[in-house]
Design a protein around this motif. Sequence first.
Motif, PDB file in Angstrom:
ATOM      1  N   PRO A  94     -24.468 -67.358 -72.663  1.00 56.54           N
ATOM      2  CA  PRO A  94     -24.334 -66.807 -74.015  1.00 56.54           C
ATOM      3  C   PRO A  94     -25.627 -66.925 -74.809  1.00 56.54           C
ATOM      4  CG  PRO A  94     -23.462 -69.023 -73.959  1.00 56.54           C
ATOM      5  CD  PRO A  94     -23.893 -68.697 -72.542  1.00 56.54           C
ATOM      6  N   PRO A  95     -25.744 -66.226 -75.930  1.00 57.67           N
ATOM      7  CA  PRO A  95     -26.875 -66.457 -76.831  1.00 57.67           C
ATOM      8  C   PRO A  95     -26.831 -67.901 -77.327  1.00 57.67           C
ATOM      9  CG  PRO A  95     -25.693 -64.437 -77.405  1.00 57.67           C
ATOM     10  CD  PRO A  95     -24.852 -65.159 -76.413  1.00 57.67           C
ATOM     11  N   TYR A  96     -27.956 -68.629 -77.229  1.00 57.13           N
ATOM     12  CA  TYR A  96     -27.924 -70.050 -77.585  1.00 57.13           C
ATOM     13  C   TYR A  96     -29.191 -70.540 -78.284  1.00 57.13           C
ATOM     14  CZ  TYR A  96     -30.547 -70.338 -73.166  1.00 57.13           C
ATOM     15  OH  TYR A  96     -31.463 -70.146 -72.161  1.00 57.13           O
ATOM     16  N   VAL A  97     -30.145 -69.676 -78.556  1.00 57.88           N
ATOM     17  CA  VAL A  97     -31.387 -70.131 -79.198  1.00 57.88           C
ATOM     18  C   VAL A  97     -31.114 -70.358 -80.687  1.00 57.88           C
ATOM     19  CG1 VAL A  97     -33.780 -69.602 -79.719  1.00 57.88           C
ATOM     20  CG2 VAL A  97     -32.796 -68.868 -77.536  1.00 57.88           C
ATOM     21  N   PRO A  98     -31.377 -71.576 -81.211  1.00 60.66           N
ATOM     22  CA  PRO A  98     -31.215 -71.791 -82.646  1.00 60.66           C
ATOM     23  C   PRO A  98     -32.067 -70.806 -83.439  1.00 60.66           C
ATOM     24  CG  PRO A  98     -31.490 -73.892 -81.507  1.00 60.66           C
ATOM     25  CD  PRO A  98     -31.780 -72.805 -80.499  1.00 60.66           C
ATOM     26  N   ALA A  99     -31.495 -70.298 -84.522  1.00 61.74           N
ATOM     27  CA  ALA A  99     -32.168 -69.240 -85.283  1.00 61.74           C
ATOM     28  C   ALA A  99     -31.926 -69.418 -86.771  1.00 61.74           C
ATOM     29  CB  ALA A  99     -31.653 -67.865 -84.838  1.00 61.74           C
ATOM     30  N   PRO A 100     -32.921 -69.112 -87.608  1.00 56.25           N
ATOM     31  CA  PRO A 100     -32.714 -69.168 -89.060  1.00 56.25           C
ATOM     32  C   PRO A 100     -31.654 -68.162 -89.492  1.00 56.25           C
ATOM     33  CG  PRO A 100     -35.055 -68.973 -88.485  1.00 56.25           C
ATOM     34  CD  PRO A 100     -34.286 -68.709 -87.234  1.00 56.25           C
ATOM     35  N   PRO A 156     -41.497 -66.867 -75.313  1.00 55.64           N
ATOM     36  CA  PRO A 156     -41.998 -66.243 -76.544  1.00 55.64           C
ATOM     37  C   PRO A 156     -41.097 -66.470 -77.754  1.00 55.64           C
ATOM     38  CG  PRO A 156     -42.186 -64.725 -74.688  1.00 55.64           C
ATOM     39  CD  PRO A 156     -41.392 -65.907 -74.202  1.00 55.64           C
ATOM     40  N   VAL A 157     -39.773 -66.428 -77.573  1.00 53.49           N
ATOM     41  CA  VAL A 157     -38.861 -66.593 -78.717  1.00 53.49           C
ATOM     42  C   VAL A 157     -38.981 -68.002 -79.281  1.00 53.49           C
ATOM     43  CG1 VAL A 157     -36.464 -66.563 -79.470  1.00 53.49           C
ATOM     44  CG2 VAL A 157     -37.280 -64.829 -77.863  1.00 53.49           C
ATOM     45  N   MET A 158     -38.939 -69.003 -78.418  1.00 50.41           N
ATOM     46  CA  MET A 158     -39.054 -70.385 -78.877  1.00 50.41           C
ATOM     47  C   MET A 158     -40.405 -70.625 -79.546  1.00 50.41           C
ATOM     48  SD  MET A 158     -36.280 -72.133 -78.240  1.00 50.41           S
ATOM     49  CE  MET A 158     -36.813 -73.830 -78.138  1.00 50.41           C
ATOM     50  N   ARG A 159     -41.485 -70.091 -78.949  1.00 56.87           N
ATOM     51  CA  ARG A 159     -42.805 -70.302 -79.532  1.00 56.87           C
ATOM     52  C   ARG A 159     -42.917 -69.651 -80.912  1.00 56.87           C
ATOM     53  NH1 ARG A 159     -44.533 -69.114 -74.158  1.00 56.87           N
ATOM     54  NH2 ARG A 159     -45.212 -67.029 -74.816  1.00 56.87           N
ATOM     55  N   SER A 160     -42.231 -68.521 -81.100  1.00 54.90           N
ATOM     56  CA  SER A 160     -42.332 -67.800 -82.368  1.00 54.90           C
ATOM     57  C   SER A 160     -41.667 -68.537 -83.522  1.00 54.90           C
ATOM     58  CB  SER A 160     -41.715 -66.402 -82.226  1.00 54.90           C
ATOM     59  OG  SER A 160     -40.293 -66.481 -82.145  1.00 54.90           O
ATOM     60  N   LEU A 164     -41.328 -72.130 -83.543  1.00 50.93           N
ATOM     61  CA  LEU A 164     -41.563 -73.562 -83.365  1.00 50.93           C
ATOM     62  C   LEU A 164     -41.624 -74.310 -84.696  1.00 50.93           C
ATOM     63  CD1 LEU A 164     -44.095 -74.132 -80.438  1.00 50.93           C
ATOM     64  CD2 LEU A 164     -41.799 -75.081 -80.703  1.00 50.93           C
ATOM     65  N   ALA A 165     -42.291 -73.730 -85.679  1.00 56.92           N
ATOM     66  CA  ALA A 165     -42.421 -74.423 -86.963  1.00 56.92           C
ATOM     67  C   ALA A 165     -41.045 -74.681 -87.560  1.00 56.92           C
ATOM     68  CB  ALA A 165     -43.292 -73.597 -87.918  1.00 56.92           C
ATOM     69  N   ARG A 188     -39.180 -77.390 -85.597  1.00 56.82           N
ATOM     70  CA  ARG A 188     -39.685 -78.724 -85.909  1.00 56.82           C
ATOM     71  C   ARG A 188     -39.179 -79.202 -87.261  1.00 56.82           C
ATOM     72  NH1 ARG A 188     -45.489 -77.057 -83.429  1.00 56.82           N
ATOM     73  NH2 ARG A 188     -45.138 -77.817 -81.295  1.00 56.82           N
ATOM     74  N   ARG A 189     -39.138 -78.294 -88.247  1.00 53.50           N
ATOM     75  CA  ARG A 189     -38.600 -78.686 -89.557  1.00 53.50           C
ATOM     76  C   ARG A 189     -37.148 -79.102 -89.453  1.00 53.50           C
ATOM     77  NH1 ARG A 189     -41.528 -74.114 -91.331  1.00 53.50           N
ATOM     78  NH2 ARG A 189     -39.601 -72.884 -91.502  1.00 53.50           N
ATOM     79  N   ARG A 190     -36.406 -78.455 -88.549  1.00 51.40           N
ATOM     80  CA  ARG A 190     -34.995 -78.800 -88.348  1.00 51.40           C
ATOM     81  C   ARG A 190     -34.813 -80.073 -87.522  1.00 51.40           C
ATOM     82  NH1 ARG A 190     -30.876 -75.176 -88.138  1.00 51.40           N
ATOM     83  NH2 ARG A 190     -29.693 -77.103 -87.796  1.00 51.40           N
ATOM     84  N   GLY A 191     -35.898 -80.594 -86.947  1.00 51.89           N
ATOM     85  CA  GLY A 191     -35.803 -81.783 -86.116  1.00 51.89           C
ATOM     86  C   GLY A 191     -35.276 -81.516 -84.724  1.00 51.89           C
ATOM     87  N   LEU A 192     -35.288 -80.246 -84.302  1.00 51.87           N
ATOM     88  CA  LEU A 192     -34.787 -79.888 -82.979  1.00 51.87           C
ATOM     89  C   LEU A 192     -35.858 -79.993 -81.905  1.00 51.87           C
ATOM     90  CD1 LEU A 192     -32.619 -76.774 -83.969  1.00 51.87           C
ATOM     91  CD2 LEU A 192     -31.804 -79.058 -83.356  1.00 51.87           C
ATOM     92  N   VAL A 193     -37.120 -79.905 -82.325  1.00 53.25           N
ATOM     93  CA  VAL A 193     -38.245 -79.966 -81.394  1.00 53.25           C
ATOM     94  C   VAL A 193     -39.267 -80.962 -81.927  1.00 53.25           C
ATOM     95  CG1 VAL A 193     -40.192 -78.664 -80.425  1.00 53.25           C
ATOM     96  CG2 VAL A 193     -37.934 -77.618 -80.528  1.00 53.25           C
TER      97      VAL A 193
END
Length: 223
Positions: free
Chosen positions: A109-115, A191-195, A197-198, A201-206
């Motif tokens: 499923p779609p699982y990448v955290p997103a704003p 590419p999606v994760m790199r785009s 990253l900031a 990191r603010r969310r404390g996930l990375v």
Amino acid sequence: MAVPLADRPRRMLTVPGVYTPQHDTHILMRAMCREDIGPGTDVLDLGTGSGALALCAARMGARVMAVDISRRAVLCARMNAALSGQRITARRRDLSAPGMRYDLVVSNPPYVPAPGDRLPRHGEARTWDGGPDGRAVVDRVCASAAAALRPRGVLLMVHSGLCGPETTIQRLGQAGLRATVYDRELIPFGPVMRSRLAWLRRRGLVDEGQDKEELVVIRAERP
């Protein structure tokens, strides 16, 4: 050890808006090849995308239902089945075929955290964005899987370690399934994760300096 034929990467036809098979697809294929799949096995591929997982099961002899909310994905899965000479049934549905039970349910499923609180309704982001914690669709699969499984049926689902595998195991347990982490693999950020990253990191996930994520395959069995 020889790689099973069904687990070998194959060229798949994709179109814009349909997920192209990647690392998560192949780690889930590897898990599928550890299951007892053959003639007489009924398999459901939830969110089939290009149909890669559905065709993996079909090559092992299973009867396969592939579903996706995207019309393009359904058409793409049908075309890939025709091009590969495999038989699957592909339908446009949100999650599963009501009233049907399966021996194996597989899902990427779609699982990448997103704003943002709303999931995208169109475009490529629809295939990977999973809401602020990445669990918007993962949790729906957890809630619906038991009803789609026969007794002794198995769910195999892949998602990022950022989504919280322990939460997935807990929610599948609450749904009556025996769940465990079945496989893990570290991969470089795409590419999606790199785009984003900031934001991650603010969310404390990375963590600062982190450049890899862990993919996790969850296996859950209905008693």
